[in-house]
Design a protein around this motif. Structure first.
Motif, PDB file in Angstrom:
ATOM      1  N   GLY A 195       0.937  -1.215  -0.084  1.00 33.23           N
ATOM      2  CA  GLY A 195       0.014   0.096  -0.120  1.00 33.23           C
ATOM      3  C   GLY A 195       0.729   1.140   0.077  1.00 33.23           C
ATOM      4  N   GLY A 196       0.226   2.365  -0.313  1.00 30.19           N
ATOM      5  CA  GLY A 196       0.909   3.613  -0.270  1.00 30.19           C
ATOM      6  C   GLY A 196       0.183   4.812  -0.676  1.00 30.19           C
ATOM      7  N   LEU A 197       0.854   6.005  -0.896  1.00 29.19           N
ATOM      8  CA  LEU A 197       0.141   6.976  -1.590  1.00 29.19           C
ATOM      9  C   LEU A 197       0.413   7.089  -3.027  1.00 29.19           C
ATOM     10  CD1 LEU A 197      -1.315   9.767  -1.175  1.00 29.19           C
ATOM     11  CD2 LEU A 197       0.950  10.843  -0.637  1.00 29.19           C
ATOM     12  N   VAL A 198      -0.547   7.455  -3.904  1.00 25.59           N
ATOM     13  CA  VAL A 198      -0.296   7.317  -5.473  1.00 25.59           C
ATOM     14  C   VAL A 198      -1.230   8.432  -5.920  1.00 25.59           C
ATOM     15  CG1 VAL A 198      -2.068   5.506  -5.734  1.00 25.59           C
ATOM     16  CG2 VAL A 198      -0.260   5.995  -7.437  1.00 25.59           C
ATOM     17  N   GLN A 199      -0.785   9.083  -7.053  1.00 24.41           N
ATOM     18  CA  GLN A 199      -1.771  10.011  -7.619  1.00 24.41           C
ATOM     19  C   GLN A 199      -2.931   9.163  -8.465  1.00 24.41           C
ATOM     20  OE1 GLN A 199       0.571  12.727  -9.825  1.00 24.41           O
ATOM     21  NE2 GLN A 199       0.989  14.023  -8.370  1.00 24.41           N
ATOM     22  N   SER A 200      -3.884  10.114  -8.510  1.00 26.66           N
ATOM     23  CA  SER A 200      -4.835   9.708  -9.470  1.00 26.66           C
ATOM     24  C   SER A 200      -4.600   9.317 -10.813  1.00 26.66           C
ATOM     25  CB  SER A 200      -5.932  10.805  -9.643  1.00 26.66           C
ATOM     26  OG  SER A 200      -7.205  10.124 -10.509  1.00 26.66           O
ATOM     27  N   GLY A 201      -4.884   8.142 -11.419  1.00 30.29           N
ATOM     28  CA  GLY A 201      -4.433   7.613 -12.558  1.00 30.29           C
ATOM     29  C   GLY A 201      -3.347   6.509 -12.410  1.00 30.29           C
ATOM     30  N   GLY A 202      -2.586   6.363 -11.324  1.00 29.93           N
ATOM     31  CA  GLY A 202      -1.389   5.832 -11.045  1.00 29.93           C
ATOM     32  C   GLY A 202      -1.847   4.227 -10.857  1.00 29.93           C
ATOM     33  N   SER A 203      -0.835   3.374 -10.444  1.00 33.04           N
ATOM     34  CA  SER A 203      -1.146   2.037 -10.190  1.00 33.04           C
ATOM     35  C   SER A 203      -0.347   1.615  -8.937  1.00 33.04           C
ATOM     36  CB  SER A 203      -0.238   1.223 -11.196  1.00 33.04           C
ATOM     37  OG  SER A 203      -1.197   1.448 -12.741  1.00 33.04           O
ATOM     38  N   LEU A 204      -0.737   0.707  -8.407  1.00 35.36           N
ATOM     39  CA  LEU A 204      -0.052   0.121  -6.999  1.00 35.36           C
ATOM     40  C   LEU A 204      -0.402  -1.405  -7.242  1.00 35.36           C
ATOM     41  CD1 LEU A 204      -1.184   1.945  -3.949  1.00 35.36           C
ATOM     42  CD2 LEU A 204       1.158   1.754  -4.903  1.00 35.36           C
ATOM     43  N   ARG A 205       0.673  -2.250  -6.772  1.00 35.01           N
ATOM     44  CA  ARG A 205       0.253  -3.534  -6.574  1.00 35.01           C
ATOM     45  C   ARG A 205       0.470  -3.934  -5.191  1.00 35.01           C
ATOM     46  NH1 ARG A 205       3.472  -9.230  -8.924  1.00 35.01           N
ATOM     47  NH2 ARG A 205       4.883  -8.559  -7.167  1.00 35.01           N
ATOM     48  N   LEU A 206      -0.590  -4.702  -4.696  1.00 36.89           N
ATOM     49  CA  LEU A 206      -0.843  -5.121  -3.179  1.00 36.89           C
ATOM     50  C   LEU A 206      -0.249  -6.691  -3.348  1.00 36.89           C
ATOM     51  CD1 LEU A 206      -4.061  -3.542  -1.950  1.00 36.89           C
ATOM     52  CD2 LEU A 206      -1.757  -2.708  -2.186  1.00 36.89           C
ATOM     53  N   SER A 207       0.435  -7.109  -2.082  1.00 40.28           N
ATOM     54  CA  SER A 207       0.696  -8.577  -2.162  1.00 40.28           C
ATOM     55  C   SER A 207       0.277  -8.973  -0.706  1.00 40.28           C
ATOM     56  CB  SER A 207       2.119  -8.687  -2.006  1.00 40.28           C
ATOM     57  OG  SER A 207       2.549  -8.297  -3.325  1.00 40.28           O
ATOM     58  N   CYS A 208      -0.045 -10.339  -0.631  1.00 47.65           N
ATOM     59  CA  CYS A 208      -0.690 -10.960   0.580  1.00 47.65           C
ATOM     60  C   CYS A 208      -0.098 -12.176   0.876  1.00 47.65           C
ATOM     61  CB  CYS A 208      -2.142 -11.090   0.720  1.00 47.65           C
ATOM     62  SG  CYS A 208      -2.965 -11.977   2.130  1.00 47.65           S
ATOM     63  N   ALA A 209       0.949 -12.402   1.524  1.00 47.51           N
ATOM     64  CA  ALA A 209       1.640 -13.582   1.806  1.00 47.51           C
ATOM     65  C   ALA A 209       0.844 -14.323   3.004  1.00 47.51           C
ATOM     66  CB  ALA A 209       2.927 -13.277   2.431  1.00 47.51           C
ATOM     67  N   ALA A 210       0.937 -15.715   2.694  1.00 51.45           N
ATOM     68  CA  ALA A 210      -0.008 -16.352   3.456  1.00 51.45           C
ATOM     69  C   ALA A 210       0.995 -17.394   4.447  1.00 51.45           C
ATOM     70  CB  ALA A 210      -0.990 -17.460   3.011  1.00 51.45           C
ATOM     71  N   SER A 211       0.757 -17.797   5.538  1.00 51.25           N
ATOM     72  CA  SER A 211       1.565 -18.864   6.123  1.00 51.25           C
ATOM     73  C   SER A 211       0.846 -20.129   5.899  1.00 51.25           C
ATOM     74  CB  SER A 211       1.686 -18.560   7.714  1.00 51.25           C
ATOM     75  OG  SER A 211       0.462 -18.629   8.062  1.00 51.25           O
ATOM     76  N   GLY A 212       1.577 -21.340   6.201  1.00 50.29           N
ATOM     77  CA  GLY A 212       1.108 -22.597   6.127  1.00 50.29           C
ATOM     78  C   GLY A 212       1.619 -23.288   4.853  1.00 50.29           C
ATOM     79  N   ARG A 213       1.082 -24.690   4.647  1.00 53.69           N
ATOM     80  CA  ARG A 213       1.636 -25.253   3.663  1.00 53.69           C
ATOM     81  C   ARG A 213       0.488 -25.729   2.602  1.00 53.69           C
ATOM     82  NH1 ARG A 213       4.890 -29.900   6.424  1.00 53.69           N
ATOM     83  NH2 ARG A 213       3.462 -29.616   8.124  1.00 53.69           N
ATOM     84  N   THR A 214      -0.843 -25.193   3.260  1.00 57.13           N
ATOM     85  CA  THR A 214      -2.119 -25.672   2.562  1.00 57.13           C
ATOM     86  C   THR A 214      -2.778 -24.364   1.666  1.00 57.13           C
ATOM     87  OG1 THR A 214      -3.268 -25.332   4.607  1.00 57.13           O
ATOM     88  CG2 THR A 214      -2.474 -27.612   3.835  1.00 57.13           C
ATOM     89  N   PHE A 215      -1.915 -23.621   1.164  1.00 57.13           N
ATOM     90  CA  PHE A 215      -2.543 -22.181   0.716  1.00 57.13           C
ATOM     91  C   PHE A 215      -3.479 -22.437  -0.441  1.00 57.13           C
ATOM     92  CE2 PHE A 215      -2.669 -17.711  -0.351  1.00 57.13           C
ATOM     93  CZ  PHE A 215      -2.354 -17.647  -1.805  1.00 57.13           C
TER      94      PHE A 215
END
Length: 122
Positions: free
Chosen positions: A9-29
């Motif tokens: 996450g973060g601050l971005v101007q209108s029209g811009g892009s961001l990529r969110l990531s979500c890391a999961a624990s465990g071996r059964t993702f």
């Protein structure tokens, strides 16, 4: 049980892009359907996107369709949300969530991350 940690996450101007990531624990993702939700200040949490266990199916809220893309990498236990053409109304805390199952789902998520703030300036 699975633990989820969002980043990107973060601050971005209108029209811009961001990529969110979500890391999961465990071996059964791959046993989990994954989803992204968001909550703007003073509003209820709302569904954004969901992806099936193997990435074969996705579903989006109308408000983000065509701008956001959800993807997952089961080898890395990670789900992503690529956000393009961002608008000020996309400003919110974004949460990833997990539930057992195979098909896309809008409700019934049992596990939640702590959230990451996305702010889009006009």
């Amino acid at each position: 049980q699975v633990q989820l940690v969002e980043s990107g996450g973060g601050l971005v101007q209108s029209g811009g892009s961001l990529r969110l990531s979500c890391a999961a624990s465990g071996r059964t993702f791959s046993s989990y359907v994954m989803g992204w939700f968001r909550q703007a200040s003073g509003k209820e949490r709302e569904f954004v996107a969901t992806i099936s266990w193997n990435g074969g199916s996705t579903y989006y809220a109308d408000s983000v369709k065509g701008r956001f893309t959800i993807a997952r990498d089961n080898a890395k236990n990670t789900v992503y949300l690529q956000m393009n053409s961002l608008k000020p109304e996309d400003t919110a805390v974004y949460y990833c969530a997990a539930r057992f199952g195979t098909s896309v789902a809008l409700v019934g998520y049992r596990y939640w991350g702590q959230g990451t703030q996305v702010t889009v300036s006009s």
